[in-house]
Design a protein around this motif. Sequence first.
Motif, PDB file in Angstrom:
ATOM      1  N   UNK A 263       0.843  -1.192   0.000  1.00 56.98           N
ATOM      2  CA  UNK A 263       0.000   0.000   0.000  1.00 56.98           C
ATOM      3  C   UNK A 263       0.883   1.249   0.000  1.00 56.98           C
ATOM      4  N   UNK A 264       0.591   2.164  -0.927  1.00 52.88           N
ATOM      5  CA  UNK A 264       1.350   3.410  -1.037  1.00 52.88           C
ATOM      6  C   UNK A 264       0.433   4.608  -0.847  1.00 52.88           C
ATOM      7  N   UNK A 265       0.951   5.647  -0.245  1.00 51.89           N
ATOM      8  CA  UNK A 265       0.242   6.926  -0.190  1.00 51.89           C
ATOM      9  C   UNK A 265       1.022   8.017  -0.931  1.00 51.89           C
ATOM     10  N   UNK A 266       2.208   7.666  -1.445  1.00 47.78           N
ATOM     11  CA  UNK A 266       3.008   8.625  -2.205  1.00 47.78           C
ATOM     12  C   UNK A 266       3.817   7.867  -3.250  1.00 47.78           C
ATOM     13  N   UNK A 267       3.920   8.454  -4.436  1.00 50.96           N
ATOM     14  CA  UNK A 267       4.518   7.753  -5.558  1.00 50.96           C
ATOM     15  C   UNK A 267       6.008   7.495  -5.345  1.00 50.96           C
ATOM     16  N   UNK A 268       6.691   8.380  -4.652  1.00 49.78           N
ATOM     17  CA  UNK A 268       8.110   8.166  -4.366  1.00 49.78           C
ATOM     18  C   UNK A 268       8.420   8.737  -2.991  1.00 49.78           C
ATOM     19  N   UNK A 269       9.074   7.915  -2.182  1.00 53.90           N
ATOM     20  CA  UNK A 269       9.371   8.305  -0.799  1.00 53.90           C
ATOM     21  C   UNK A 269      10.437   7.371  -0.258  1.00 53.90           C
ATOM     22  N   UNK A 270      10.841   7.609   0.974  1.00 52.96           N
ATOM     23  CA  UNK A 270      11.800   6.714   1.617  1.00 52.96           C
ATOM     24  C   UNK A 270      11.203   5.321   1.794  1.00 52.96           C
ATOM     25  N   UNK A 271       9.881   5.255   1.970  1.00 51.24           N
ATOM     26  CA  UNK A 271       9.235   3.952   2.093  1.00 51.24           C
ATOM     27  C   UNK A 271       9.333   3.172   0.788  1.00 51.24           C
ATOM     28  N   UNK A 272       9.154   3.849  -0.353  1.00 50.37           N
ATOM     29  CA  UNK A 272       9.284   3.169  -1.631  1.00 50.37           C
ATOM     30  C   UNK A 272      10.719   2.683  -1.838  1.00 50.37           C
TER      31      UNK A 272
ATOM     32  N   UNK B  39      12.683   1.695   0.474  1.00 50.87           N
ATOM     33  CA  UNK B  39      12.807   0.489   1.299  1.00 50.87           C
ATOM     34  C   UNK B  39      12.175  -0.713   0.593  1.00 50.87           C
ATOM     35  N   UNK B  40      11.063  -0.472  -0.103  1.00 52.95           N
ATOM     36  CA  UNK B  40      10.415  -1.554  -0.851  1.00 52.95           C
ATOM     37  C   UNK B  40      11.335  -2.053  -1.965  1.00 52.95           C
ATOM     38  N   UNK B  41      11.955  -1.133  -2.695  1.00 53.46           N
ATOM     39  CA  UNK B  41      12.848  -1.532  -3.784  1.00 53.46           C
ATOM     40  C   UNK B  41      14.033  -2.325  -3.256  1.00 53.46           C
ATOM     41  N   UNK B  42      14.572  -1.921  -2.124  1.00 52.77           N
ATOM     42  CA  UNK B  42      15.684  -2.678  -1.534  1.00 52.77           C
ATOM     43  C   UNK B  42      15.225  -4.072  -1.120  1.00 52.77           C
ATOM     44  N   UNK B  43      14.006  -4.161  -0.599  1.00 56.03           N
ATOM     45  CA  UNK B  43      13.479  -5.464  -0.206  1.00 56.03           C
ATOM     46  C   UNK B  43      13.300  -6.368  -1.417  1.00 56.03           C
ATOM     47  N   UNK B  44      12.816  -5.807  -2.527  1.00 61.92           N
ATOM     48  CA  UNK B  44      12.618  -6.605  -3.735  1.00 61.92           C
ATOM     49  C   UNK B  44      13.950  -7.040  -4.334  1.00 61.92           C
ATOM     50  N   UNK B  45      14.963  -6.182  -4.242  1.00 57.60           N
ATOM     51  CA  UNK B  45      16.272  -6.535  -4.768  1.00 57.60           C
ATOM     52  C   UNK B  45      16.899  -7.692  -4.003  1.00 57.60           C
ATOM     53  N   UNK B  46      16.660  -7.756  -2.714  1.00 57.20           N
ATOM     54  CA  UNK B  46      17.267  -8.796  -1.889  1.00 57.20           C
ATOM     55  C   UNK B  46      16.331  -9.975  -1.644  1.00 57.20           C
ATOM     56  N   UNK B  47      15.223 -10.035  -2.389  1.00 57.05           N
ATOM     57  CA  UNK B  47      14.242 -11.095  -2.179  1.00 57.05           C
ATOM     58  C   UNK B  47      14.829 -12.450  -2.535  1.00 57.05           C
TER      59      UNK B  47
END
Length: 432
Positions: A96-105, A107-115
């Motif tokens: 779930x996102x409330x902003x198109x680009x943020x520090x949370x996004x 973190x999501x990209x880093x999580x997907x890279x290390x999946x």
Amino acid sequence: MAVTAHLLPADVQQLLHNKFVVILGDSVQRAVYKDLVLLLQKDLLLTPTQLKAKGEESFERDKLVDGGQRGPMHNGTQYREVRQFCSDHHLVRFYFLTRVYSSYLEAILQELQSSQHGPPDVIIMNSCLWDLSRYGPDSWKSYLENLESLFERLGQVLPESCLLVWNTAMPVGKKITAGFLPPEHRPEDSSLRDRVIAANFHSSVEAKKHGFDVLDLHFHFRHAGRHLQRDGVHWDQLAHRHLSQLLLAHVADAWGVDLPRRYPVGPWIRDGPARPGPGRGVERQPQASPDQPSLPPAGYRPLLPLPHLPPPPPPLLPLPPHPRPFPFHPVMTRFLFGPRDHFSASDHPFQSDQFSSNHFHSDVPSPTQTGFSFEDDPQPPRPPFPTPYLQRAPVVHRGFPRHLPRGPYVPWGRRPRSSKRQAPSHPQPRPQ
């Protein structure tokens, strides 16, 4: 315009076999996730209760990974919800996102890279309404800047094998009462509707500039207001099933997969009551058997008026016999067969008689398109005499282009689209 196939759960399971799908966005994209998870298992529609549910522990065998009911339930910009559906051969995850680009996004990209599952095969994303309405007077400027940062960052971290589909924001109603928008943030006029259209234009341009795909949902649903919920933001179960079929057709087109011409999605999914009455649920149809085609529910009406079809042409008359100076012996066409593929992504490939080469319409419509109108594709010319042929069932490969053997139907065959993305000048190292 081509007819979009009506996909059944077996078709979706085959298309997404051994695929990792990630969906990012707001509550509308959460409904996209839910309908896809349901369609992977059952030929049923979402219920109104399932559409409205938020942060529940489980939905149709998926799991709440983070946020939601595990934390405080609220409508603030810091709300989090991560869901995941995992079977033996399918993995679908929602953030779930409330902003198109943020520090949370980030973190999501880093999580997907290390999946442990590797990078996603498909990412489906949209973020717009929260960006435009919940981040102060400079929200428009921030949104445009964040769009640039988003697609530039995605171009750096995503491998070319990952298909990213940017969904444009769907139309909103004149009066918005959705819970994410507090009364003090609700516009008194149609300014938010106009800003959504402008935001879709800018996001589409930015996505294409970086070589990503765009699915213009605003165009496809601009005349489907009768399926918009009373809160002016969310859509009913019929609209979401139509959305899923459009999305899956786009993915199949990108991968060069021929879809079954069973029953067109246009007449089927556009059928149904505009909105169930108070206290009445939507009767969900049982899954069709493999030997019986799925039929539209009885008594349903189209979402939009069907286009007027011309009368069928008169039957062709047999040609008069023509004397031949020599006996006529039909010569059977010779076919060349390629070697069997070794990278099949399914233990049960599609059968060849279920497929025909479709040409999908562009997701960025031309001015002459009117939405929700589908025409049959022209068929290949028939040979003057019966020609038996053998054709290998098309299969889906994971990370490998499909090999189509040369033969008489090569002109109608399609290959996976080549990536339009350019390699970054300083590519980021992939985690080992």
